[in-house]
Structures are given as structure tokens and as C-alpha cells.
Scaffold this motif. Structure first.
Motif, PDB file in Angstrom:
ATOM      1  N   GLU A 200      23.055  36.832  46.503  1.00  0.00           N
ATOM      2  CA  GLU A 200      23.249  37.878  45.463  1.00  0.00           C
ATOM      3  C   GLU A 200      24.281  38.869  45.607  1.00  0.00           C
ATOM      4  O   GLU A 200      24.753  39.576  44.812  1.00  0.00           O
ATOM      5  CB  GLU A 200      21.890  38.501  45.253  1.00  0.00           C
ATOM      6  N   SER A 201      24.499  39.100  46.935  1.00  0.00           N
ATOM      7  CA  SER A 201      25.341  40.234  47.417  1.00  0.00           C
ATOM      8  C   SER A 201      26.867  39.531  47.600  1.00  0.00           C
ATOM      9  O   SER A 201      27.827  40.643  47.651  1.00  0.00           O
ATOM     10  CB  SER A 201      25.000  40.912  48.765  1.00  0.00           C
ATOM     11  N   LEU A 202      27.050  38.477  47.359  1.00  0.00           N
ATOM     12  CA  LEU A 202      28.466  37.958  47.397  1.00  0.00           C
ATOM     13  C   LEU A 202      29.563  38.650  46.381  1.00  0.00           C
ATOM     14  O   LEU A 202      29.088  38.679  45.184  1.00  0.00           O
ATOM     15  CB  LEU A 202      28.478  36.429  47.271  1.00  0.00           C
ATOM     16  N   THR A 203      30.636  38.989  47.109  1.00  0.00           N
ATOM     17  CA  THR A 203      31.480  39.710  46.166  1.00  0.00           C
ATOM     18  C   THR A 203      32.503  38.630  45.352  1.00  0.00           C
ATOM     19  O   THR A 203      32.451  37.463  45.489  1.00  0.00           O
ATOM     20  CB  THR A 203      32.476  40.640  46.826  1.00  0.00           C
ATOM     21  N   LEU A 204      33.192  39.131  44.216  1.00  0.00           N
ATOM     22  CA  LEU A 204      34.332  38.248  43.575  1.00  0.00           C
ATOM     23  C   LEU A 204      35.078  37.551  44.467  1.00  0.00           C
ATOM     24  O   LEU A 204      35.413  36.286  44.553  1.00  0.00           O
ATOM     25  CB  LEU A 204      35.088  39.061  42.684  1.00  0.00           C
TER      26      LEU A 204
ATOM     27  N   ARG B  28      37.005  32.518  47.898  1.00  0.00           N
ATOM     28  CA  ARG B  28      37.493  31.719  49.071  1.00  0.00           C
ATOM     29  C   ARG B  28      36.701  30.420  48.821  1.00  0.00           C
ATOM     30  O   ARG B  28      37.479  29.565  49.162  1.00  0.00           O
ATOM     31  CB  ARG B  28      36.655  32.442  50.106  1.00  0.00           C
ATOM     32  N   ILE B  29      35.587  30.596  47.981  1.00  0.00           N
ATOM     33  CA  ILE B  29      35.242  29.383  47.806  1.00  0.00           C
ATOM     34  C   ILE B  29      35.822  28.489  46.751  1.00  0.00           C
ATOM     35  O   ILE B  29      36.130  27.337  46.810  1.00  0.00           O
ATOM     36  CB  ILE B  29      33.694  29.187  46.971  1.00  0.00           C
ATOM     37  N   LYS B  30      36.761  29.180  45.695  1.00  0.00           N
ATOM     38  CA  LYS B  30      37.396  28.396  44.810  1.00  0.00           C
ATOM     39  C   LYS B  30      38.519  27.781  45.567  1.00  0.00           C
ATOM     40  O   LYS B  30      38.980  26.790  45.112  1.00  0.00           O
ATOM     41  CB  LYS B  30      37.814  29.456  43.860  1.00  0.00           C
ATOM     42  N   ALA B  31      39.353  28.423  46.445  1.00  0.00           N
ATOM     43  CA  ALA B  31      40.278  28.132  47.313  1.00  0.00           C
ATOM     44  C   ALA B  31      39.844  26.750  47.850  1.00  0.00           C
ATOM     45  O   ALA B  31      40.668  25.830  48.117  1.00  0.00           O
ATOM     46  CB  ALA B  31      40.776  29.218  48.173  1.00  0.00           C
ATOM     47  N   GLU B  32      38.717  26.641  48.522  1.00  0.00           N
ATOM     48  CA  GLU B  32      38.400  25.522  49.212  1.00  0.00           C
ATOM     49  C   GLU B  32      37.936  24.478  48.613  1.00  0.00           C
ATOM     50  O   GLU B  32      38.398  23.106  48.778  1.00  0.00           O
ATOM     51  CB  GLU B  32      37.320  25.888  50.311  1.00  0.00           C
ATOM     52  N   TYR B  33      37.217  24.358  47.365  1.00  0.00           N
ATOM     53  CA  TYR B  33      36.662  23.449  46.635  1.00  0.00           C
ATOM     54  C   TYR B  33      37.251  23.280  45.083  1.00  0.00           C
ATOM     55  O   TYR B  33      36.836  22.430  44.591  1.00  0.00           O
ATOM     56  CB  TYR B  33      35.126  23.531  46.201  1.00  0.00           C
ATOM     57  N   GLY B  34      38.168  24.069  44.833  1.00  0.00           N
ATOM     58  CA  GLY B  34      38.860  23.745  43.726  1.00  0.00           C
ATOM     59  C   GLY B  34      38.129  23.858  42.542  1.00  0.00           C
ATOM     60  O   GLY B  34      38.365  23.225  41.570  1.00  0.00           O
TER      61      GLY B  34
ATOM     62  N   GLN C 294      32.767  42.201  35.620  1.00  0.00           N
ATOM     63  CA  GLN C 294      33.888  42.354  36.404  1.00  0.00           C
ATOM     64  C   GLN C 294      35.223  41.332  36.382  1.00  0.00           C
ATOM     65  O   GLN C 294      36.348  41.707  36.426  1.00  0.00           O
ATOM     66  CB  GLN C 294      33.482  42.381  37.927  1.00  0.00           C
ATOM     67  N   MET C 295      35.014  40.333  36.003  1.00  0.00           N
ATOM     68  CA  MET C 295      36.121  39.201  35.951  1.00  0.00           C
ATOM     69  C   MET C 295      37.011  39.475  34.558  1.00  0.00           C
ATOM     70  O   MET C 295      38.071  39.732  34.677  1.00  0.00           O
ATOM     71  CB  MET C 295      35.614  37.719  35.832  1.00  0.00           C
ATOM     72  N   SER C 296      36.064  40.047  33.615  1.00  0.00           N
ATOM     73  CA  SER C 296      36.740  40.472  32.238  1.00  0.00           C
ATOM     74  C   SER C 296      37.443  41.600  32.347  1.00  0.00           C
ATOM     75  O   SER C 296      38.766  41.378  32.057  1.00  0.00           O
ATOM     76  CB  SER C 296      35.755  40.491  31.216  1.00  0.00           C
ATOM     77  N   SER C 297      37.181  42.571  33.372  1.00  0.00           N
ATOM     78  CA  SER C 297      37.842  44.029  33.263  1.00  0.00           C
ATOM     79  C   SER C 297      39.240  43.667  34.156  1.00  0.00           C
ATOM     80  O   SER C 297      40.043  44.507  33.847  1.00  0.00           O
ATOM     81  CB  SER C 297      36.872  44.803  34.157  1.00  0.00           C
ATOM     82  N   GLN C 298      39.148  42.583  35.093  1.00  0.00           N
ATOM     83  CA  GLN C 298      40.337  42.494  35.906  1.00  0.00           C
ATOM     84  C   GLN C 298      41.230  41.332  35.331  1.00  0.00           C
ATOM     85  O   GLN C 298      42.255  40.823  35.948  1.00  0.00           O
ATOM     86  CB  GLN C 298      39.818  42.012  37.256  1.00  0.00           C
ATOM     87  N   GLY C 299      40.771  40.858  34.175  1.00  0.00           N
ATOM     88  CA  GLY C 299      41.795  39.722  33.550  1.00  0.00           C
ATOM     89  C   GLY C 299      41.639  38.183  34.033  1.00  0.00           C
ATOM     90  O   GLY C 299      42.361  37.587  33.627  1.00  0.00           O
TER      91      GLY C 299
ATOM     92  N   THR D 189      40.916  34.688  31.581  1.00  0.00           N
ATOM     93  CA  THR D 189      42.236  33.884  31.373  1.00  0.00           C
ATOM     94  C   THR D 189      43.360  33.645  32.397  1.00  0.00           C
ATOM     95  O   THR D 189      44.109  32.945  32.211  1.00  0.00           O
ATOM     96  CB  THR D 189      43.129  34.731  30.032  1.00  0.00           C
ATOM     97  N   ASP D 190      43.107  34.380  33.663  1.00  0.00           N
ATOM     98  CA  ASP D 190      44.061  34.281  34.438  1.00  0.00           C
ATOM     99  C   ASP D 190      43.453  34.433  35.923  1.00  0.00           C
ATOM    100  O   ASP D 190      43.714  35.627  36.400  1.00  0.00           O
ATOM    101  CB  ASP D 190      45.374  35.041  34.251  1.00  0.00           C
ATOM    102  N   GLU D 191      42.671  33.743  36.376  1.00  0.00           N
ATOM    103  CA  GLU D 191      41.862  33.807  37.801  1.00  0.00           C
ATOM    104  C   GLU D 191      43.056  33.835  38.843  1.00  0.00           C
ATOM    105  O   GLU D 191      43.998  32.795  38.836  1.00  0.00           O
ATOM    106  CB  GLU D 191      40.863  32.793  37.855  1.00  0.00           C
ATOM    107  N   PRO D 192      42.806  34.881  39.905  1.00  0.00           N
ATOM    108  CA  PRO D 192      43.861  34.460  41.122  1.00  0.00           C
ATOM    109  C   PRO D 192      43.327  33.118  41.786  1.00  0.00           C
ATOM    110  O   PRO D 192      42.336  32.572  41.406  1.00  0.00           O
ATOM    111  CB  PRO D 192      43.160  35.583  41.920  1.00  0.00           C
ATOM    112  N   VAL D 193      43.965  32.962  42.892  1.00  0.00           N
ATOM    113  CA  VAL D 193      44.165  31.459  43.559  1.00  0.00           C
ATOM    114  C   VAL D 193      44.450  30.348  42.693  1.00  0.00           C
ATOM    115  O   VAL D 193      43.389  30.104  41.935  1.00  0.00           O
ATOM    116  CB  VAL D 193      42.534  31.527  44.305  1.00  0.00           C
ATOM    117  N   LYS D 194      45.411  30.157  42.625  1.00  0.00           N
ATOM    118  CA  LYS D 194      45.966  28.889  41.753  1.00  0.00           C
ATOM    119  C   LYS D 194      45.735  27.586  42.620  1.00  0.00           C
ATOM    120  O   LYS D 194      45.958  27.264  43.572  1.00  0.00           O
ATOM    121  CB  LYS D 194      47.435  29.107  41.441  1.00  0.00           C
TER     122      LYS D 194
END
Length: 379
Positions: free
Chosen positions: A253-257, A262-268, A295-300, A303-308
Motif C-alpha cells: 500500500e505504501s509503495l511510491t510511483l 523499478r518494477i517496470k524497468a525489470e519486468y517490462g 498522480q500519473m495523470s498529473s505528471q503526464g 501518455t508518456d511513462e518514464p523508463v522506456k
């Protein structure tokens, strides 16, 4: 040797490929719409002059119009798409997929590649997570390991993948990927319609694999993007890319964006998909999921997530074509299988081999040149 008979339904296929109404195609060919309708329904003879006119207008070999439908031709196609997807565009994408699937099935068999080896969902209680775990096991991927290349994983299992199916679609198109589950026991193809972000592509390819495993006996089209079948394919894809044992260990529950990144970067897998999966598994509350989405919407990030995540390219499709046809031109290949040379050139990345349309000479003009004293009958 007599040439194969011409089949009116291939005029329907031609219309679908070019997004044309029956009236529009009739006008292109210089015949009446009622006459064309009768030919498409095999209630009037599909004559050689009409095939010649259509072939010249759309730069197609005669063999395009004599392709016999395969055993799964009428089987439903599954999509990963937006709810706003248009009917005419969908008809084109589906027909383009059918042309590609026929080519892949032929070259896969002739080249000696093995048929698909996929688990039977009924043996696994039709549970998508169990099916995903079985696929990972068959591919020799450890339970907590990331899949480095999802496209290559499918190809190892005998599933063809074609990235960039439709030359007319932009990366923002409403249709992302598709497959035909009825082919699952043979030589199935998964197609990504156009280039898209790597995380989206990986999820889409895994999603279609889920359909091949879980919906192979389906006789009707899946109704809507929010159907139980679509949900089940998503669960399979998420479990394949990010196994429960991993997400349960890393998400709270407390995991930040940035923790999700970090999970995205490892597991795609996209942050948006990880958040949804965590919510569905009860690892985070619905309120927390909404907060993260805001939070994701406010940071854009919508349509364009960090970590490509790098997009993946297929190999098996082109390798099989090359093994069967060698360095023959796209036109030669298209003639051999009865499809559009421009599509073959696109799929094989042979830009200098792409066909260009010949000048339009309608059927009525052609007849007038041969028999100028007669008024052509169009039905």
C-alpha cells in the motif's frame, strides 16, 4: 493447365483491405453495385475480365482472387483494442491479419518449423494465472524471473509474431494487436498492428497468447473490450510478465510511483498495468490505486511513462518466408500465396520491392476498347 477458379468472396476481401464500400469498389471497376454484389455472393460468374480489371487497379496477382478459404478462415479474431475502434478500420485490420496468417501458416509448415506447443486451458481449470505459470515452465523461465523478450518467447513456443501488421496504421491507432484462437493447435500468428511503446507491445503480445490458450474453442466474436474473456486474457498476460510471487513480494500500500518504476524497468510492464494488477490482487486498496492513477495523470504519465522499454522485433515470420522463398521478390511471394505484393513487401521490410498501383482502367473502359460498338452490360 487450367487456372484456379475465381472466387467472389475475394472481392469482399479486397474491399476490406482498402476500406471500400461495395459501391465504391464497383465504381473503381466500372461495374454496377448490384452486379458486384451478385459476384461477391457467387450468384453471378466472376469473369476473367473483372479479375483483370481489379488486379490492374489494385496491383494484385490473379491468384489473389482464387484463394480457397482455410478451415479457420471464418473463426473469430480476438483483439486488444480501444472501445472507440471503428468498424471499417477493423474490417481492414482483420483482413490484413488473415492474409498474414495464411502466409505464416504456409511458410511455417513448408520450412519444417514445429507447430505451436501451448498448454490446454481445460487441464488447468481454465485459470489464467495457472496457464501463465505453465507457459513459463515449458519455456524454462524461473517463477520469479523476468521474460527478457516476450516476442522471442512466443516464437520458441511455435507461435508466429508479426510486428507492424498494417502499413496504414499509426502508433495511436485504436487496434493494438490481434490473433485467431482457432489456430492455436496449429501454426498461429499474433500480430501487433503498428509500432507502439515497448511495455504496451509486451502486454499486447502476452494478451493475445492468453486468447490462444484460453479461447481456442470459441465460436463467436468476443463482445466488447470489457468482456470476461478480455479480462481473463489480461490476467494471463499480467501473470506471465509479472508473476504473483513477484508482485506480492514487491508491492504494498505504501509503495511510491518511483517504486513501481523499478518494477517496470525489470519486468517490462507499464506502471499503469502494475497498479491495476496490484489492485485486482488486493495488494493495494481501490483508493490507493485511484490516488496513484491521479498522480500519473498529473505528471503526464498516462501518455508518456518514464523508463522506456525497448520494442521487440519478430524473427520467425521473416525467417520462415526466407527459408521457403529465398530471395524471391515480394511480388513472386504474393503470387505464390495469393495475396497483396505491397503487404508482403511491408511485412518483410522490403521498401524497394513494394508494388505500385497501375493506371486505373475500369472494366467498362476495357470492354469498350475491345468492342466499341457494344454497350457493356453490368448486371
Amino acid at each position: 493447365m487450367d487456372e484456379a477458379p475465381l472466387l467472389g468472396e475475394r472481392l469482399t476481401a479486397l474491399r476490406n483491405l482498402h476500406g471500400l464500400s461495395q459501391g465504391a469498389l464497383a465504381a473503381e471497376l466500372g461495374v454496377s453495385q448490384p452486379f458486384l454484389s451478385l459476384v461477391e455472393r457467387s450468384e453471378r460468374v466472376f469473369g476473367e475480365d473483372l479479375a483483370l480489371a481489379a488486379g490492374q487497379r489494385f496491383d494484385l496477382p490473379r491468384s489473389f482472387f482464387s484463394v480457397e478459404p482455410g478451415s479457420t478462415e471464418a473463426a473469430p479474431v480476438t483483439f486488444r483494442k480501444k472501445a472507440s475502434a471503428g468498424v471499417r478500420v477493423e474490417a481492414r485490420v482483420v483482413q490484413t491479419f488473415k492474409e498474414a496468417a495464411r502466409l505464416f501458416a504456409l511458410v511455417s509448415e513448408r520450412s519444417g518449423y514445429r507447430a505451436a506447443d501451448l498448454p490446454d486451458a481445460e487441464d488447468l481449470s481454465n485459470d489464467p494465472a495457472q496457464c501463465a505459470e505453465e507457459v513459463r515452465s515449458r519455456l524454462g523461465i524461473e517463477r520469479n524471473a523476468a521474460i527478457p523478450n516476450v516476442v522471442r518467447a512466443l516464437e520458441r513456443a511455435g507461435v508466429g509474431v508479426l510486428v507492424g501488421l498494417d502499413p496504414h496504421r499509426s502508433p495511436t491507432g485504436d487496434h493494438v494487436s490481434l490473433s485467431r484462437p482457432a489456430d492455436a493447435r496449429g501454426r498461429p500468428l499474433v500480430a501487433v498492428v503498428a509500432t507502439c511503446p515497448g511495455a504496451v507491445q509486451r502486454m499486447s503480445v502476452a494478451h493475445e497468447l492468453g486468447h490462444l490458450i484460453l479461447d481456442r474453442a470459441r465460436l463467436r466474436q468476443i463482445a466488447g473490450t470489457r468482456s470476461p474473456e478480455e479480462k481473463r486474457a489480461y490476467v494471463f498476460a499480467a501473470a506471465l510478465l509479472l508473476p504473483d510471487v513477484v508482485i506480492e513480494r514487491q508491492v504494498s500500500e505504501s509503495l511510491t510511483l518511483h517504486g513501481y518504476l523499478r518494477i517496470k524497468a525489470e519486468y517490462g510492464m507499464s506502471v499503469a498495468a502494475i497498479v491495476m494488477r496490484a489492485r485486482d490482487l488486493g495488494l493495494i486498496s481501490a483508493a490507493r490505486a485511484r490516488s496513484l492513477q491521479i498522480q500519473m495523470s498529473s505528471q503526464g504519465w498516462r501518455t508518456d511513462e518514464p523508463v522506456k522499454i525497448p520494442a521487440e522485433q519478430s524473427m520467425l515470420f521473416e525467417q520462415a518466408v526466407t527459408r521457403v522463398f529465398g530471395d524471391r521478390s515480394a511480388r513472386d511471394i504474393a503470387t505464390a500465396v495469393g495475396t497483396d505484393p505491397a503487404l508482403v513487401a511491408h511485412w518483410l521490410h522490403r521498401r524497394d520491392d513494394a508494388a505500385t498501383s497501375a493506371p486505373v482502367i475500369s472494366l467498362s473502359e476495357r470492354r469498350a476498347r475491345v468492342q466499341p460498338q457494344r454497350v457493356s452490360r453490368q448486371g
